[in-house]
Design a protein around this motif. Structure first.
Motif, PDB file in Angstrom:
ATOM      1  N   LEU A  27       0.806  -1.218   0.000  1.00 61.23           N
ATOM      2  CA  LEU A  27       0.000   0.000   0.000  1.00 61.23           C
ATOM      3  C   LEU A  27       0.840   1.268   0.000  1.00 61.23           C
ATOM      4  CD1 LEU A  27      -1.842  -2.299   1.605  1.00 61.23           C
ATOM      5  CD2 LEU A  27      -3.376  -0.348   1.780  1.00 61.23           C
ATOM      6  N   GLU A  28       2.144   1.145  -0.086  1.00 56.61           N
ATOM      7  CA  GLU A  28       3.005   2.318  -0.133  1.00 56.61           C
ATOM      8  C   GLU A  28       3.819   2.294  -1.419  1.00 56.61           C
ATOM      9  OE1 GLU A  28       5.252   2.367   3.512  1.00 56.61           O
ATOM     10  OE2 GLU A  28       3.614   3.375   4.561  1.00 56.61           O
ATOM     11  N   LEU A  29       4.114   3.472  -1.940  1.00 59.76           N
ATOM     12  CA  LEU A  29       4.860   3.578  -3.193  1.00 59.76           C
ATOM     13  C   LEU A  29       6.357   3.544  -2.897  1.00 59.76           C
ATOM     14  CD1 LEU A  29       2.656   6.297  -4.905  1.00 59.76           C
ATOM     15  CD2 LEU A  29       2.549   3.803  -5.169  1.00 59.76           C
ATOM     16  N   ASP A  30       6.781   2.437  -2.301  1.00 59.07           N
ATOM     17  CA  ASP A  30       8.148   2.218  -1.861  1.00 59.07           C
ATOM     18  C   ASP A  30       8.658   0.971  -2.565  1.00 59.07           C
ATOM     19  OD1 ASP A  30      10.502   1.623  -0.572  1.00 59.07           O
ATOM     20  OD2 ASP A  30       9.673   1.669   1.444  1.00 59.07           O
ATOM     21  N   PRO A  31       9.786   1.045  -3.267  1.00 61.39           N
ATOM     22  CA  PRO A  31      10.237  -0.134  -4.009  1.00 61.39           C
ATOM     23  C   PRO A  31      10.652  -1.307  -3.136  1.00 61.39           C
ATOM     24  CG  PRO A  31      11.858   1.645  -4.154  1.00 61.39           C
ATOM     25  CD  PRO A  31      10.635   2.225  -3.538  1.00 61.39           C
ATOM     26  N   GLU A  32      11.075  -1.071  -1.905  1.00 65.97           N
ATOM     27  CA  GLU A  32      11.629  -2.162  -1.104  1.00 65.97           C
ATOM     28  C   GLU A  32      10.635  -3.290  -0.823  1.00 65.97           C
ATOM     29  OE1 GLU A  32      14.677  -3.079  -0.429  1.00 65.97           O
ATOM     30  OE2 GLU A  32      15.195  -1.391  -1.712  1.00 65.97           O
ATOM     31  N   THR A  49      -2.243   1.810  -5.861  1.00 60.65           N
ATOM     32  CA  THR A  49      -1.869   3.192  -6.160  1.00 60.65           C
ATOM     33  C   THR A  49      -2.988   4.191  -5.905  1.00 60.65           C
ATOM     34  OG1 THR A  49      -2.598   3.094  -8.471  1.00 60.65           O
ATOM     35  CG2 THR A  49      -0.364   2.317  -7.994  1.00 60.65           C
ATOM     36  N   ASN A  50      -4.235   3.719  -5.891  1.00 65.07           N
ATOM     37  CA  ASN A  50      -5.407   4.605  -5.759  1.00 65.07           C
ATOM     38  C   ASN A  50      -5.444   5.649  -6.874  1.00 65.07           C
ATOM     39  OD1 ASN A  50      -7.768   4.937  -4.240  1.00 65.07           O
ATOM     40  ND2 ASN A  50      -6.948   6.677  -3.132  1.00 65.07           N
ATOM     41  N   SER A  51      -4.858   5.330  -8.022  1.00 66.53           N
ATOM     42  CA  SER A  51      -4.705   6.335  -9.074  1.00 66.53           C
ATOM     43  C   SER A  51      -6.013   6.680  -9.773  1.00 66.53           C
ATOM     44  CB  SER A  51      -3.676   5.866 -10.110  1.00 66.53           C
ATOM     45  OG  SER A  51      -4.083   4.674 -10.735  1.00 66.53           O
ATOM     46  N   ARG A  52      -7.051   5.859  -9.624  1.00 64.65           N
ATOM     47  CA  ARG A  52      -8.332   6.221 -10.227  1.00 64.65           C
ATOM     48  C   ARG A  52      -8.935   7.447  -9.548  1.00 64.65           C
ATOM     49  NH1 ARG A  52     -12.739   1.676 -10.418  1.00 64.65           N
ATOM     50  NH2 ARG A  52     -10.837   0.442 -10.651  1.00 64.65           N
ATOM     51  N   ALA A  53      -8.479   7.722  -8.330  1.00 70.42           N
ATOM     52  CA  ALA A  53      -8.946   8.908  -7.616  1.00 70.42           C
ATOM     53  C   ALA A  53      -8.037  10.111  -7.858  1.00 70.42           C
ATOM     54  CB  ALA A  53      -9.013   8.619  -6.117  1.00 70.42           C
ATOM     55  N   ARG A  54      -7.089   9.974  -8.797  1.00 73.36           N
ATOM     56  CA  ARG A  54      -6.126  11.044  -9.059  1.00 73.36           C
ATOM     57  C   ARG A  54      -6.222  11.509 -10.513  1.00 73.36           C
ATOM     58  NH1 ARG A  54      -2.144  10.829  -4.870  1.00 73.36           N
ATOM     59  NH2 ARG A  54      -2.403   8.976  -3.546  1.00 73.36           N
ATOM     60  N   SER A  55      -5.588  12.626 -10.780  1.00 73.30           N
ATOM     61  CA  SER A  55      -5.557  13.126 -12.152  1.00 73.30           C
ATOM     62  C   SER A  55      -4.670  12.228 -13.004  1.00 73.30           C
ATOM     63  CB  SER A  55      -5.006  14.552 -12.180  1.00 73.30           C
ATOM     64  OG  SER A  55      -3.623  14.557 -11.858  1.00 73.30           O
ATOM     65  N   GLU A  56      -4.803  12.372 -14.320  1.00 68.87           N
ATOM     66  CA  GLU A  56      -3.990  11.560 -15.217  1.00 68.87           C
ATOM     67  C   GLU A  56      -2.502  11.824 -15.002  1.00 68.87           C
ATOM     68  OE1 GLU A  56      -3.286  11.788 -19.909  1.00 68.87           O
ATOM     69  OE2 GLU A  56      -5.222  10.864 -19.390  1.00 68.87           O
ATOM     70  N   ALA A  57      -2.143  13.076 -14.830  1.00 66.82           N
ATOM     71  CA  ALA A  57      -0.732  13.409 -14.628  1.00 66.82           C
ATOM     72  C   ALA A  57      -0.200  12.768 -13.348  1.00 66.82           C
ATOM     73  CB  ALA A  57      -0.544  14.920 -14.578  1.00 66.82           C
ATOM     74  N   GLU A  58      -0.991  12.789 -12.285  1.00 67.41           N
ATOM     75  CA  GLU A  58      -0.576  12.162 -11.031  1.00 67.41           C
ATOM     76  C   GLU A  58      -0.458  10.655 -11.194  1.00 67.41           C
ATOM     77  OE1 GLU A  58      -2.247  14.644  -7.303  1.00 67.41           O
ATOM     78  OE2 GLU A  58      -3.793  13.973  -8.696  1.00 67.41           O
ATOM     79  N   ALA A  59      -1.404  10.062 -11.927  1.00 67.31           N
ATOM     80  CA  ALA A  59      -1.376   8.615 -12.142  1.00 67.31           C
ATOM     81  C   ALA A  59      -0.107   8.208 -12.874  1.00 67.31           C
ATOM     82  CB  ALA A  59      -2.611   8.187 -12.928  1.00 67.31           C
TER      83      ALA A  59
END
Length: 479
Positions: A27-32, A49-59
């Motif tokens: 649930l975190e954007l951490d590569p480890e 990522t929850n990117s559907r709740a974000r703008s395209e640029a943020e996604a």
């Protein structure tokens, strides 16, 4: 012997793992923590990522921020790169073109040419399938071309086409040409099998989009088998799909339906659990009504106008937490935001209102979590992500299975604060299941909690001063 495919799945909301089991979710954007999984051949890692709740640029920034670090480390350690999956909604909502394109850009920056994108939005358990390139949603027992459903009228991701070739052209703003899009039809899948599908895939070059038709898991199994042939030949594809295609890509067969005996409720937890409701769809309201009829509940409603008052909100949240913690000694609790939506004319202001309401609900769950409820259910796709990550502090979990075939996943936290460890967490999308589904899930969870207590009758919840350190950061839809 063929080495199992390793998958890195970027999931744009928490509901994408509904068709798989025994996989990791981060649930975190951490590569480890991602690397901890994909270093092992054949493993599947979902990154929420929850990117559907974000703008395209943020996604796009999310994809291009996380994935390069993962791939670079794998290359440095001379390990194979995973197959990249952009997992999204089975009713076509989301950043359909931008997100897989960003993944292709990342690969090509590392010298890996992407031959094509596999587009397979099916979620078969929910009646979402593709035939003759037309995508359907079964609603009230009747198949409807998805472009004729309410999903297509989505305020952010609306569209008109049901034919997936036309849909891709539409969503690309005309930059994709229909004649350049390939299709894997049911005739090829069922008559020619994997060799015929592989021949279609060999025609893909320079990021060709390939529509995958499927009405059954055997169709998707055949496509996954053909993809393995192409991968063995050194060809590279990126997948954009709904939940169902992840299962054969991961080498899984069948689903795991959970009973009380499959659910681990750890020691030191309160006798009862919490349902947190953020979804406002009509089905959620009917499911709540059924839950009320089936059992006695502590019901706590968060008044939205009060939550939007900066002076009144802290007291409202604190009062809700205190009431719920006290009530969990004797009954399950449900907390929801008042059902009347508050909107503004300005879209940014409406978004800010929604965020403030969501933050308050998350703050309530965070406060209750310190007392260790037996379990937590979050109702609503985006709500599920926010409650898991910010309310409960979950950084990594295992998908144990589902309560119904292909629907409603159970997360068992594996990296989370002490107050969350041992507490089952249920991802329950807003528009999922029949009217009794929420009550059925709660019944299974309560039986699991009772089973845990009966196996060790001496154990009880820890006193507040025995709780572990609080390390969490307190801060609609079927896919």
């Amino acid at each position: 012997m063929t080495v199992p495919r390793t998958l890195l799945v970027l999931d744009d909301d928490p509901t994408g793992s509904q068709c798989v089991h025994d996989v990791d979710v981060v649930l975190e954007l951490d590569p480890e923590p991602v690397l901890d999984v994909v270093r092992h051949p054949g493993r599947t890692c979902f990154v929420l990522t929850n990117s559907r709740a974000r703008s395209e640029a943020e996604a796009v920034r999310i994809s291009t921020g996380l994935v390069p670090a993962v791939l670079e480390t794998l290359e440095t350690e001379n390990l194979p790169l995973p197959h990249l999956v952009s997992r999204s909604d089975s009713t076509l909502r989301g950043h359909v073109i931008a997100e897989p394109t960003a993944l292709a850009d990342v690969l090509e920056q590392r010298g890996v040419a992407v031959d094509g994108f596999l587009f397979a939005p099916a979620m078969l358990e929910a009646g979402r399938y593709t035939e003759d390139d037309v995508h359907y949603a079964v609603l009230q027992g009747r198949p409807m071309p998805v472009g004729e459903t309410d999903f297509a009228a989505d305020a952010t991701f609306g569209y008109s086409a049901s034919d997936l070739k036309d849909f891709l052209v539409e969503r690309s703003g005309g930059t994709l040409e229909r004649s350049g899009i390939l299709s894997i039809g049911l005739d090829a899948i069922r008559s020619g099998g994997a060799p015929a599908v592989a021949e279609i895939l060999r025609r893909a070059r320079d990021r060709t989009w390939v529509v995958v038709n499927a009405t059954d898991y055997t169709d998707l199994d055949t496509v996954a088998e053909a993809l393995a042939v192409l991968e063995a030949e050194g060809r590279t594809f990126v997948t954009r799909c709904g939940p169902s295609f992840v299962r054969p890509l991961a080498g899984l067969t069948g689903s795991r339906e959970l009973g009380p005996e499959d659910i681990v409720v750890g020691p030191g937890r309160l006798p009862h659990g919490l349902v947190a409701v953020g979804s406002h769809v009509g089905l959620t309201n009917r499911q709540l009504a059924e839950l009320r009829e089936r059992r006695d509940l502590l019901e706590v409603e968060l008044d939205v106008p009060t939550l939007l008052d900066d002076d009144a909100r802290p007291g409202c949240v604190a009062d809700a937490v205190a009431r719920i913690v006290a009530g969990l000694e004797s009954s399950d609790a449900v907390v929801w935001t008042s059902r009347e939506l508050v909107r503004a004319d300005d879209p940014d202001e409406s978004l800010a209102i929604a965020r403030s309401v969501s933050d308050a609900l998350v703050a309530v769950v965070h406060g209750v979590a310190q007392a260790r409820p037996a379990w937590v259910v979050a109702k609503g796709g985006i709500t599920s992500h926010e409650v898991a990550h910010r309310g409960l502090g979950i950084r990594r979990a295992t998908v144990t299975g589902q309560f119904f075939p292909g629907q409603i996943s159970l997360f068992q936290p594996t990296d989370a604060p002490a107050t969350t460890q041992g507490g089952p967490y249920v991802v329950f999308p807003g528009n999922v299941g029949g009217e009794s589904a929420l009550a059925d899930v709660v019944d299974v969870l309560d039986r699991a909690a009772e089973r845990a207590r009966s196996q060790d009758p001496r154990r009880g919840r820890q006193a507040p001063h025995e709780a572990g350190p609080d390390t969490a950061d307190p801060e609609e839809e079927l896919s």
